[in-house]
Scaffold this motif. Structure first.
Motif, PDB file in Angstrom:
ATOM      1  N   UNK A   1       1.463 -10.470   6.860  1.00 45.85           N
ATOM      2  CA  UNK A   1       0.161 -10.267   6.217  1.00 45.85           C
ATOM      3  C   UNK A   1       0.027  -8.834   5.702  1.00 45.85           C
ATOM      4  N   UNK A   2      -0.528  -8.718   4.500  1.00 48.78           N
ATOM      5  CA  UNK A   2      -0.717  -7.404   3.874  1.00 48.78           C
ATOM      6  C   UNK A   2      -2.175  -7.272   3.466  1.00 48.78           C
ATOM      7  N   UNK A   3      -2.789  -6.150   3.769  1.00 46.34           N
ATOM      8  CA  UNK A   3      -4.166  -5.900   3.364  1.00 46.34           C
ATOM      9  C   UNK A   3      -4.176  -5.020   2.115  1.00 46.34           C
TER      10      UNK A   3
ATOM     11  N   UNK B   1       0.045  -8.381  -7.023  1.00 48.77           N
ATOM     12  CA  UNK B   1      -1.061  -8.856  -7.842  1.00 48.77           C
ATOM     13  C   UNK B   1      -1.842  -7.720  -8.481  1.00 48.77           C
ATOM     14  N   UNK B   2      -3.086  -8.020  -8.830  1.00 47.78           N
ATOM     15  CA  UNK B   2      -3.915  -7.081  -9.580  1.00 47.78           C
ATOM     16  C   UNK B   2      -4.914  -6.365  -8.680  1.00 47.78           C
ATOM     17  N   UNK B   3      -5.587  -5.371  -9.281  1.00 49.51           N
ATOM     18  CA  UNK B   3      -6.614  -4.628  -8.540  1.00 49.51           C
ATOM     19  C   UNK B   3      -7.753  -5.559  -8.122  1.00 49.51           C
ATOM     20  N   UNK B   4      -8.524  -5.086  -7.175  1.00 46.88           N
ATOM     21  CA  UNK B   4      -9.687  -5.859  -6.746  1.00 46.88           C
ATOM     22  C   UNK B   4      -9.445  -6.545  -5.416  1.00 46.88           C
ATOM     23  N   UNK B   5     -10.511  -7.140  -4.918  1.00 45.91           N
ATOM     24  CA  UNK B   5     -10.443  -7.834  -3.634  1.00 45.91           C
ATOM     25  C   UNK B   5     -10.266  -9.323  -3.863  1.00 45.91           C
ATOM     26  N   UNK B   6      -9.361  -9.931  -3.117  1.00 42.97           N
ATOM     27  CA  UNK B   6      -9.135 -11.368  -3.236  1.00 42.97           C
ATOM     28  C   UNK B   6     -10.214 -12.142  -2.485  1.00 42.97           C
ATOM     29  N   UNK B   7     -10.576 -13.287  -3.022  1.00 47.13           N
ATOM     30  CA  UNK B   7     -11.541 -14.152  -2.340  1.00 47.13           C
ATOM     31  C   UNK B   7     -10.871 -15.014  -1.270  1.00 47.13           C
TER      32      UNK B   7
ATOM     33  N   UNK C   1      19.668  -9.980 -14.832  1.00 50.25           N
ATOM     34  CA  UNK C   1      18.949  -9.815 -13.558  1.00 50.25           C
ATOM     35  C   UNK C   1      19.569 -10.748 -12.525  1.00 50.25           C
ATOM     36  N   UNK C   2      19.972 -10.188 -11.408  1.00 44.47           N
ATOM     37  CA  UNK C   2      20.557 -10.973 -10.331  1.00 44.47           C
ATOM     38  C   UNK C   2      19.710 -10.811  -9.073  1.00 44.47           C
ATOM     39  N   UNK C   3      19.232 -11.911  -8.549  1.00 42.52           N
ATOM     40  CA  UNK C   3      18.409 -11.864  -7.334  1.00 42.52           C
ATOM     41  C   UNK C   3      19.319 -11.698  -6.122  1.00 42.52           C
ATOM     42  N   UNK C   4      19.139 -10.590  -5.414  1.00 42.71           N
ATOM     43  CA  UNK C   4      19.972 -10.280  -4.255  1.00 42.71           C
ATOM     44  C   UNK C   4      19.355 -10.838  -2.972  1.00 42.71           C
ATOM     45  N   UNK C   5      18.045 -10.715  -2.844  1.00 38.74           N
ATOM     46  CA  UNK C   5      17.358 -11.221  -1.658  1.00 38.74           C
ATOM     47  C   UNK C   5      15.864 -11.267  -1.917  1.00 38.74           C
ATOM     48  N   UNK C   6      15.141 -11.963  -1.065  1.00 35.62           N
ATOM     49  CA  UNK C   6      13.693 -12.068  -1.251  1.00 35.62           C
ATOM     50  C   UNK C   6      12.994 -12.247   0.086  1.00 35.62           C
ATOM     51  N   UNK C   7      11.701 -11.896   0.064  1.00 35.94           N
ATOM     52  CA  UNK C   7      10.901 -12.006   1.276  1.00 35.94           C
ATOM     53  C   UNK C   7       9.473 -12.330   0.880  1.00 35.94           C
ATOM     54  N   UNK C   8       8.911 -13.370   1.469  1.00 36.42           N
ATOM     55  CA  UNK C   8       7.539 -13.753   1.190  1.00 36.42           C
ATOM     56  C   UNK C   8       6.554 -12.945   2.025  1.00 36.42           C
ATOM     57  N   UNK C   9       5.407 -12.615   1.421  1.00 33.32           N
ATOM     58  CA  UNK C   9       4.333 -11.916   2.129  1.00 33.32           C
ATOM     59  C   UNK C   9       3.007 -12.583   1.742  1.00 33.32           C
ATOM     60  N   UNK C  10       1.993 -12.331   2.552  1.00 34.22           N
ATOM     61  CA  UNK C  10       0.672 -12.905   2.302  1.00 34.22           C
ATOM     62  C   UNK C  10      -0.333 -11.778   2.147  1.00 34.22           C
ATOM     63  N   UNK C  11      -0.881 -11.643   0.952  1.00 36.34           N
ATOM     64  CA  UNK C  11      -1.937 -10.646   0.735  1.00 36.34           C
ATOM     65  C   UNK C  11      -3.274 -11.249   1.168  1.00 36.34           C
ATOM     66  N   UNK C  12      -3.942 -10.582   2.092  1.00 37.89           N
ATOM     67  CA  UNK C  12      -5.150 -11.142   2.679  1.00 37.89           C
ATOM     68  C   UNK C  12      -6.431 -10.651   2.006  1.00 37.89           C
ATOM     69  N   UNK C  13      -6.370  -9.536   1.296  1.00 36.16           N
ATOM     70  CA  UNK C  13      -7.609  -9.012   0.724  1.00 36.16           C
ATOM     71  C   UNK C  13      -7.335  -8.298  -0.583  1.00 36.16           C
TER      72      UNK C  13
END
Length: 213
Positions: free
Chosen positions: A96-98, A153-159, A201-213
């Protein structure tokens, strides 16, 4: 892990080899044919013309062979090169990321192919678009990779919470130019994102995150 063998190299190698064989067969056939006779033509002129054809086809065979060898060397290097491996330390999966900004990604990356630089692309799972970073990652000693200031994502607070995928990518010089061209106008256009990633462009690795706000 990323693929290190180019299909175009394989195709060029095969075509070059076939071209060299075909040219060699043709020049051999010309050399074995009996001299042609033509009314009013001097034997010496016919011989000179024939020699010119032989020289031309020998050049074609030699050039085709050179192309085939160079392409085959690229294929061989791709087959023998160690695959790219990555171990991502931070963030953890679905961390989770704020807020919009994530402090940084750290990873260990091994066997990056020559000619590639490493940067970050953020994939928006809602819009299905890619936003490339305007900075390269820092590959330090012991293959330690640090990528700072990742924007989700973009500026601002997520709903509501939103998922993003942070992708570690290797980019060629041409792909780097494409990313730079996008980032020059991204602010004015409110970061529309890329529908697809450019060539190189070659994708080397990836990691999912969750933006909470």
């Amino acid at each position: 892990m990323i693929a290190s063998i180019s299909l175009s190299d394989i195709i060029v190698s095969v075509i070059g080899a076939l071209g060299a064989v075909a040219a060699a067969i043709i020049q051999h056939w010309i050399s074995k044919r009996p001299p042609p006779t033509a009314s009013g033509a001097q034997p010496s002129s016919l011989t000179v013309t024939r020699r010119r054809y032989l020289v031309a086809w020998r050049l074609v065979a030699a050039l085709s062979l050179v192309v085939a060898v160079l392409a085959a060397m690229q294929v061989y290097q791709g087959l023998t090169r160690q695959p790219v491996t990555v171990e991502i330390r931070t963030p953890t999966e679905n961390e989770p990321v704020d807020g919009q900004r994530y402090g940084g990604l750290e990873a260990t990356v091994n066997s990056v192919p020559p000619g590639f630089e490493i940067t970050i692309v953020v994939y928006d799972t809602n819009s299905h678009r890619y936003n490339p970073s305007d900075k390269l990652c820092d590959l330090q000693r012991a293959n330690h990779l640090k990528c700072t200031d990742i924007y989700l994502g973009k500026d601002g607070t997520l709903t509501k919470a939103q998922n993003f995928v942070i992708e570690i990518v290797g980019i060629t010089a041409d792909a780097k130019k494409d990313f730079e061209a996008y980032n020059r106008t991204a602010v004015e256009q409110k970061y529309p994102g890329l529908v697809t990633l450019p060539a190189g462009v070659l994708i080397i690795g990836e990691r999912g995150v969750v933006r909470r706000s």
